[in-house]
Scaffold this motif. Structure first.
Motif, short mmCIF file in Angstrom:
data_model
loop_
_atom_site.label_atom_id
_atom_site.label_comp_id
_atom_site.label_asym_id
_atom_site.label_seq_id
_atom_site.Cartn_x
_atom_site.Cartn_y
_atom_site.Cartn_z
N PRO A 19 21.79 6.87 0.07
CA PRO A 19 22.38 6.11 -1.04
C PRO A 19 23.05 4.80 -0.63
CG PRO A 19 22.91 8.43 -1.24
CD PRO A 19 22.22 8.26 0.08
N GLN A 20 23.64 4.73 0.56
CA GLN A 20 24.35 3.52 0.97
C GLN A 20 23.63 2.72 2.05
OE1 GLN A 20 26.06 6.56 0.97
NE2 GLN A 20 27.05 6.22 -0.99
N GLN A 79 19.54 8.15 -8.08
CA GLN A 79 20.63 7.43 -7.43
C GLN A 79 20.21 5.97 -7.26
OE1 GLN A 79 21.39 9.38 -3.74
NE2 GLN A 79 22.51 11.05 -4.69
N PHE A 115 16.05 4.41 -7.50
CA PHE A 115 15.68 5.08 -8.73
C PHE A 115 14.17 5.22 -8.79
CE2 PHE A 115 14.67 5.30 -13.23
CZ PHE A 115 15.58 6.26 -13.65
N ARG A 150 28.15 -2.10 -1.79
CA ARG A 150 28.33 -1.61 -3.17
C ARG A 150 28.27 -2.77 -4.16
NH1 ARG A 150 26.49 2.45 -4.97
NH2 ARG A 150 27.24 2.90 -7.00
N SER A 189 14.34 10.50 -7.71
CA SER A 189 15.71 10.15 -7.36
C SER A 189 16.32 9.38 -8.54
CB SER A 189 15.75 9.28 -6.11
OG SER A 189 17.05 8.80 -5.89
#
Length: 174
Positions: free
Chosen positions: A166-167, A88, A92, A24, A86
């Motif tokens: 996403p991660q 996110q 992107f 993150r 997307s």
């Protein structure tokens, strides 16, 4: 005999070869780069560079969409159905929404990077320097996560499938 199910689902057997987590903190640092670039533009160029910087972002996303969609349509219409927008981070833009071939992913993004730079170079002739620098920044900013995927998976087999989450990024073999 066993009764046949009403809905015949297809089950795929994928074997996970590599999973690359995206911390993150890296995503947050990545999100700070446009702010730093905007400050640079405001310090190095007149205040109109703010307008050019804001205009260059959506224009670059549109250029990426047109190039990627053209490449996907030239290969086959079935590929287009697997791509979607997307919003996110860090994915992107126009990206694959499900498992997608590594070779096709590499083909689209390597062509996207070179064709995009050629288009920006052509714009250099007619547009102000701050606009061209903004176009280059947004182009690279959008491509860095995707090129990171290609670099992280460069030592893997080339016949695998990529899944962008996403991660993390997952790399499977069928």
């Amino acid at each position: 005999m066993f009764p046949e199910p009403e809905n015949k689902a297809t089950f795929y057997q994928y074997r996970l070869l590599k999973k690359k987590n995206i911390p993150r903190s890296v995503v947050n640092s990545y999100l700070c780069l446009p702010v730093v670039m905007l400050l640079f533009n405001l310090l190095a160029f007149p205040w109109t560079s703010l307008f050019f910087f804001v205009l260059a972002g959506p224009l670059t996303v549109w250029i990426h969409y047109v190039i990627a969609r053209t490449i996907l349509l030239s290969v086959g219409s079935s590929y287009v159905k697997r791509w979607q927008w997307s919003f996110q981070m860090p994915w992107f833009g126009y990206i694959p929404s499900q498992h997608f071939s590594y070779r096709m992913f590499a083909r689209v993004h390597l062509n996207l990077s070179w064709i995009g730079l050629c288009i920006i170079t052509i714009c250099l002739i007619w547009s102000p320097l701050s606009f061209t620098i903004s176009l280059i920044f947004w182009h690279l900013w959008l491509l860095v996560p995707r090129l990171y995927v290609l670099a992280a998976l460069s030592r893997q087999r080339k016949d695998g499938l990529i899944k962008l989450n996403p991660q993390d990024v997952s790399y499977y073999l069928q």
